[in-house]
Design a protein around this motif. Structure first.
Motif: not given
Length: 547
Positions: A18, A22, A44, A47, A234, A238, A241, A519, A522-523
């Motif tokens: 992630v 991102a 991924g 995830a 999820f 992914i 993204l 998550v 992480c973004l």
């Protein structure tokens, strides 16, 4: 003033989870030429998605499963000129989840301050008003955190000098000085309420007695904002993204393992920064065998585990953190994961389900206790693990995750972060004895507490992951499943920095760095990399295109 990236700036992102995806999307959106290097067959990271040719129709997420903090997702998407609604199909879960307190009836947890307050009052006289106050304060602290402490690189004291922080400084210090456990206990007596409000410590890879009470803000995310589910799981997140990366020209080098970050003498005027990264050396797995490659870069962003980045990819004299530091790090919890396909329906379970032991302090002791056995003991029968368990039945919300007449279960059982506990059978022919034992025990526990006596006989397929898998697949520190625990000394500016102190153009993102695990974090960490790379020292989310 923040500066812009020069068009065509070459950036190598290590890791396609992630944070890596991102980071790549945001940096490419600002004109950079970005290449993501990942060891997996598809991006991924943790995830992951599991589909089995021998069991068509089943699909499991093998990592994150709680969609919380929708505002963080929305803000990230807005930075890229899109939105949650354009990228994902969301379902609001009602109830948010179901509790299975040991020796008590199941409880469905609603959404919203008033609904949760009414539930609290039904458990404990006077708890309704206390819950209103508790959740209102959690919301206030959540907003302060988002505006001042999450979207920041902590390169200036500005986050602490804002009027809203100064005005609430006494409260913030009080919350930092107490544990989540003591904060909840001083407000509520009912065991079910206490456990409901303390469990978010697990989302933070910790335990209630060691997580600061400041993190009671997490109750705002699951009890007030509510729990959502993206159709497709999820894996859909992914895919969105990846799509955003591809639209911006990001390239991917998959099945490629970075061996080292290459460098030359520093160009920085800062005497502490001794080197300048020139790219990465990697090994690519091809049909003809492994092939050594070098990728040039003007910047390197490592989104893999910080311990791996520092200890394996850099020489000793260029490490921000050394072995002495990592010996003091609390690695957080690990887990045994069970992905099971079950024949027949399971109406006893909701989409999200939490099974809590009455005396769950023992469970946290099991997860914290180092893995060691006395002479003469059966090491398998004495394997420590928690009897408080999370179960997701995604087939309650999405029908194409299991064949007709079947259910899909994802089970997470917390264990100590120690790869010696072993591996599952997903990446190995057979699971380690301890992981197999834990799988058997957790199936029996769910069967008994949810009153599904024939559960074991109805399982048609089960795949497992253990701490050794997290180490082997993701270079996870101590085989942890989530990331370092959010103790006081591993939060905010104490956590891994966004930028290397020794290599002037090396940056870090992901669950092991600021702001933390999960998550949404992480973004945010990806946005913080963009801020650090462009000299943006503001605290708070960057303005989106619409702003």
């Amino acid at each position: 003033m923040p500066r812009s990236l020069q068009p065509g700036t070459k950036i190598v992102v290590i890791g396609g989870g992630v944070a890596g995806l991102a980071s790549a999307a945001l940096l490419a959106d600002h004109g950079a030429d970005v290449c993501v290097v990942d060891n997996g067959r598809r991006p991924g990271g943790r995830a992951g998605k599991l589909e089995l040719a021998d069991y068509p129709g089943f699909r499991w997420d093998t990592g994150p499963s709680w969609f919380l903090m929708p505002d963080a997702f929305e803000h990230f998407y807005q930075l890229l000129g899109t939105s949650i609604d354009q990228e994902l199909t969301m379902t609001h879960l009602e109830p948010g989840y179901r509790l299975f307190p040991e020796n008590d009836h199941p409880v469905d947890i609603p959404r919203g301050i008033e609904a949760v307050a009414q539930l609290a009052e039904s458990f404990e006289s006077g708890a309704g008003q206390k819950m209103r106050e508790y959740l209102t304060l959690a919301g206030e602290v959540y907003e302060i955190a988002c505006q001042r402490f999450l979207y920041t690189t902590f390169t200036t004291p500005a986050p602490f000098l804002h009027p809203i922080v100064i005005r609430r400084l006494g409260l913030l210090l009080q919350l930092l000085g107490k544990s989540l456990e003591s904060w909840v206990n001083q407000n509520f007596n009912d065991t079910r309420l206490r456990q409901m409000l303390k469990y978010p410590a697990v989302f933070l890879s910790g335990e209630p007695r060691s997580i600061p009470a400041l993190y009671h803000l997490m109750s705002h995310t699951d009890l007030v904002q509510g729990v959502r589910y993206p159709q497709g799981g999820f894996a859909a997140v992914i895919n969105s993204l990846i799509r955003l990366c591809q639209q911006r020209g990001v390239t991917f080098r998959l099945r490629t393992s970075v061996q080292e970050i290459t460098w030359e003498a520093s160009r920085s005027k800062n005497p502490l920064r001794k080197a300048h990264a020139t790219g990465v050396n990697a090994e690519e797995r091809t049909p003809d065998g492994p092939r050594k490659i070098h990728l040039d870069a003007d910047y390197v962003v490592s989104t893999v585990d910080l311990h791996h980045s520092e200890m394996d990819l850099l020489p000793a004299h260029l490490r921000t953190w050394n072995n002495k530091h990592f010996r003091r790090v609390n690695p957080g919890i690990s887990a045994v994961l069970v992905m099971a396909g079950v024949t027949g329906s399971l109406p006893e379970l909701e989409h999200h389900n939490l099974f809590f032991s009455h005396n769950w302090e023992v469970d946290f002791d099991q997860v914290r206790r180092p893995l060691q056995f006395r002479p003469g003991e059966d090491p398998v029968a004495h394997t420590p693990f928690s009897r408080s368990v999370y179960v997701s039945k995604t087939s309650a919300t999405e029908h194409d995750v299991a064949p007709a007449g079947h259910e899909n279960l994802f089970i997470l059982l917390p264990v100590v972060s120690d790869p010696r506990l072993g591996h599952g059978n997903l990446h190995h022919q057979e699971a380690s004895a301890s992981v197999s034992y834990i799988q058997d025990q957790v199936i029996e526990l769910i069967s008994r507490r949810a009153n599904i006596p024939d559960l074991r006989s109805r399982i048609v397929i089960a795949k497992t992951l253990g701490p050794a898998d997290f180490l082997e697949q993701h270079h996870s520190f101590h085989g942890g499943a989530i990331g370092p625990a959010h103790t006081l000394v591993q939060s905010a500016f104490f956590r891994g920095a966004v930028r290397s102190s020794a290599v002037d153009n090396l940056f870090f993102a992901g669950a092991t760095t600021r702001p933390g695990v999960g998550v949404p974090m992480c973004l945010i960490s990806a946005e913080n990399v963009l801020k650090a790379m462009t000299g943006d020292r503001t605290s708070g989310p960057r303005k989106s295109r619409e702003q």
